[in-house]
Design an enzyme around this catalytic site. Structure first.
Site, PDB file in Angstrom:
ATOM      1  N   ARG A  43       0.841  -1.045  -0.138  1.00  0.00           N
ATOM      2  CA  ARG A  43       0.044  -0.177  -0.037  1.00  0.00           C
ATOM      3  C   ARG A  43       0.915   1.399  -0.207  1.00  0.00           C
ATOM      4  O   ARG A  43       0.520   2.294  -0.602  1.00  0.00           O
ATOM      5  CB  ARG A  43      -0.695  -0.072   1.058  1.00  0.00           C
ATOM      6  N   ASP A 154     -15.617   9.351   9.504  1.00  0.00           N
ATOM      7  CA  ASP A 154     -14.484   8.417   9.059  1.00  0.00           C
ATOM      8  C   ASP A 154     -13.184   9.308   9.432  1.00  0.00           C
ATOM      9  O   ASP A 154     -13.020  10.455   9.357  1.00  0.00           O
ATOM     10  CB  ASP A 154     -14.674   7.935   8.034  1.00  0.00           C
TER      11      ASP A 154
HETATM   12  C1  LIG Z   1     -13.902  -1.875   6.709  1.00  0.00           C
HETATM   13  S1  LIG Z   1     -14.533  -0.134   7.006  1.00  0.00           S
HETATM   14  C2  LIG Z   1     -16.247  -0.452   7.532  1.00  0.00           C
HETATM   15  C3  LIG Z   1     -17.237   0.528   6.747  1.00  0.00           C
HETATM   16  C4  LIG Z   1     -18.544   0.251   7.406  1.00  0.00           C
HETATM   17  N1  LIG Z   1     -18.921   0.731   8.713  1.00  0.00           N
HETATM   18  C5  LIG Z   1     -19.216  -0.933   6.916  1.00  0.00           C
HETATM   19  O1  LIG Z   1     -19.317  -1.809   7.966  1.00  0.00           O
HETATM   20  O2  LIG Z   1     -19.536  -1.377   5.719  1.00  0.00           O
HETATM   21  C6  LIG Z   1     -13.648   0.481   8.253  1.00  0.00           C
HETATM   22  C7  LIG Z   1     -13.704   2.269   8.156  1.00  0.00           C
HETATM   23  O3  LIG Z   1     -13.304   2.501   9.714  1.00  0.00           O
HETATM   24  C8  LIG Z   1     -12.519   3.520   9.291  1.00  0.00           C
HETATM   25  N2  LIG Z   1     -11.491   3.745  10.555  1.00  0.00           N
HETATM   26  C9  LIG Z   1     -10.566   3.298  11.031  1.00  0.00           C
HETATM   27  N3  LIG Z   1     -10.006   3.746  12.073  1.00  0.00           N
HETATM   28  C10 LIG Z   1     -10.879   4.735  12.585  1.00  0.00           C
HETATM   29  C11 LIG Z   1     -10.633   5.705  13.444  1.00  0.00           C
HETATM   30  N4  LIG Z   1      -9.722   5.460  14.195  1.00  0.00           N
HETATM   31  N5  LIG Z   1     -11.636   6.543  13.302  1.00  0.00           N
HETATM   32  C12 LIG Z   1     -12.606   6.574  12.604  1.00  0.00           C
HETATM   33  N6  LIG Z   1     -12.580   5.656  11.688  1.00  0.00           N
HETATM   34  C13 LIG Z   1     -11.709   4.734  11.406  1.00  0.00           C
HETATM   35  C14 LIG Z   1     -11.675   3.392   8.352  1.00  0.00           C
HETATM   36  O4  LIG Z   1     -10.872   4.567   7.356  1.00  0.00           O
HETATM   37  C15 LIG Z   1     -12.787   2.599   7.079  1.00  0.00           C
HETATM   38  O5  LIG Z   1     -13.474   3.374   6.440  1.00  0.00           O
END
Ligand SMILES: C[S@@+](CC[C@H](N)C(=O)[O-])C[C@H]1O[C@@H](n2cnc3c(N)ncnc32)[C@H](O)[C@@H]1O
Length: 284
Positions: A43, A154
Site C-alpha cells: 500500500r 470516518d
Molecule cells: C471496513 S470499513 C467499515 C465501513 C462500514 N462501517 C461497513 O461496515 O461497511 C472501516 C472504516 O473505519 C475507518 N476507521 C479506521 N480507524 C478509524 C478511526 N480511528 N476513527 C474513525 N474511523 C476509522 C476506516 O477508514 C474505514 O473506512
C-alpha cells in the site's frame, strides 16, 4: 520490466515497519502485527512513487524530518485504512432498524413522532449511511411520521470525498433492492461512465465529516438515536474498543441503540449498563 513487490525498494526494514506500526496504532488505533508487513509495503508503494522516493525506508525516514508528518499523516491514514463496505451490508441490521428500533424510538419521542438522529461512525464511502437513508425514507412513505438526519464520520479523507459526492460505479448496486435502485439513484448523463448518484433528497439529509474514534471527545450531539459502529472495532485492541464503545454510548439518548459488525459482538462485556438485544445490537 515492472518491479515486483519483493524488490529491495519496496521492502521495509524491521525498524521502519515498527516505526509505522507504532505511529498508526497511536494515531488511529489500528494494529499492524508483523503479518501485515507485506500488505503495508504494497500500500505504501504508490505513495512512495508519488513522492519520488527511491525506497520505502527513505519515505519513512523523511516522515520524521521537519514538519513532514503533519502534511503526510492524512495520506498515510488513507493508505493504511481498510475501507471495504457495501450497500445493505449485514442486512439484518436494517431490518431491525425498520421493524424494531424506529417504532420503539418514536414511542420515546414526544407524541410518537420526532426527529431521528442516526450516526454512521466509521462510514467509509457512505454506503452504510445511504442504506440507512433509503430504509428510513421508505418507512416515511409507508405512513410513519418522522424526520431524520444522518451523520457519517470516518478518519480517512479519501473515503469521505466519495461519501460526500455520493457517486458510485453502478455495479455496487447489486445488493440494493430493484425498487430502491429506481427510486434513490440517478444514472450518469455521460453514458461512457457507468456511474450512479444518490438522489438529492437523501443527500440533503446525510452529512459527512472527518472524525477519529481515538479522539478524547467527539463533536457530536448527545441525543443520537442509533449509532452504527461496524467493522472497525475489530482493528483495535481491547482497551481501545472499550474506550470507544463507552464514548459512543455517551452520545446515545436513553433507549438508543449501538450496532456493531458481526465479528464484534464482544463489546457487550466492555461497558456496564449496555444491554444486549441481539448478538450485535445493544441498547443503553
Ligand atoms: C471496513 S470499513 C467499515 C465501513 C462500514 N462501517 C461497513 O461496515 O461497511 C472501516 C472504516 O473505519 C475507518 N476507521 C479506521 N480507524 C478509524 C478511526 N480511528 N476513527 C474513525 N474511523 C476509522 C476506516 O477508514 C474505514 O473506512
Amino acid at each position: 520490466m515492472m518491479p515486483s513487490l519483493r524488490d529491495a525498494d519496496v521492502r521495509l526494514s524491521e525498524r521502519h515497519f515498527r516505526t509505522i506500526a507504532e505511529l498508526i496504532e497511536g494515531q488511529v488505533g489500528i494494529k499492524l502485527p508483523p503479518g501485515k508487513r507485506l500488505m503495508l509495503e504494497g500500500r505504501l508503494h504508490k505513495r512512495m512513487r508519488a513522492l519520488n522516493f527511491g525506497d520505502l525506508n527513505e519515505y519513512v525516514d523523511n516522515l520524521f524530518q521537519r514538519d513532514h508528518l503533519d502534511a503526510e499523516l492524512i495520506h498515510l491514514i488513507d493508505v493504511v485504512t481498510t475501507n471495504k463496505t457495501d450497500f445493505f451490508r449485514e442486512p439484518q441490521h436494517f431490518t431491525f432498524m425498520k421493524d424494531v428500533a424506529v417504532p420503539a424510538l418514536l414511542k420515546r419521542h414526544e407524541r410518537g413522532h420526532g426527529n431521528l438522529k442516526i450516526w454512521s461512525s466509521a462510514s467509509s464511502t457512505g454506503m452504510e449511511a445511504y442504506t440507512i437513508a433509503m430504509v428510513l425514507d421508505d418507512l416515511t412513505r409507508s405512513g410513519s411520521r418522522f424526520q431524520f438526519r444522518i451523520l457519517g464520520t470516518d478518519v480517512s479523507t479519501a473515503v469521505l470525498r466519495v461519501a460526500s459526492t455520493a457517486i458510485y460505479p453502478r455495479d455496487v448496486l447489486t445488493p440494493v433492492p430493484e425498487h430502491f435502485t429506481r427510486r434513490y439513484f440517478l444514472s450518469s448523463r455521460d453514458k461512457s461512465r457507468d456511474e450512479v448518484r444518490v438522489v438529492p433528497e437523501l443527500r440533503r439529509r446525510t452529512h459527512f465529516m472527518r472524525m477519529n474514534l481515538m479522539d478524547a471527545s467527539y463533536p457530536v450531539d448527545r441525543d443520537v438515536d442509533m449509532i452504527f459502529c461496524r467493522n472497525v472495532l475489530i482493528y483495535f485492541d481491547k482497551p481501545t474498543q472499550r474506550k470507544v464503545v463507552e464514548q459512543l454510548c455517551n452520545h446515545l439518548r436513553p433507549g438508543g441503540y449501538l450496532l456493531v459488525g458481526h465479528s464484534e459482538s464482544m463489546v457487550h462485556s466492555c461497558v456496564p449498563g449496555l444491554k444486549q438485544v441481539q448478538p450485535t445490537i445493544f441498547q443503553v
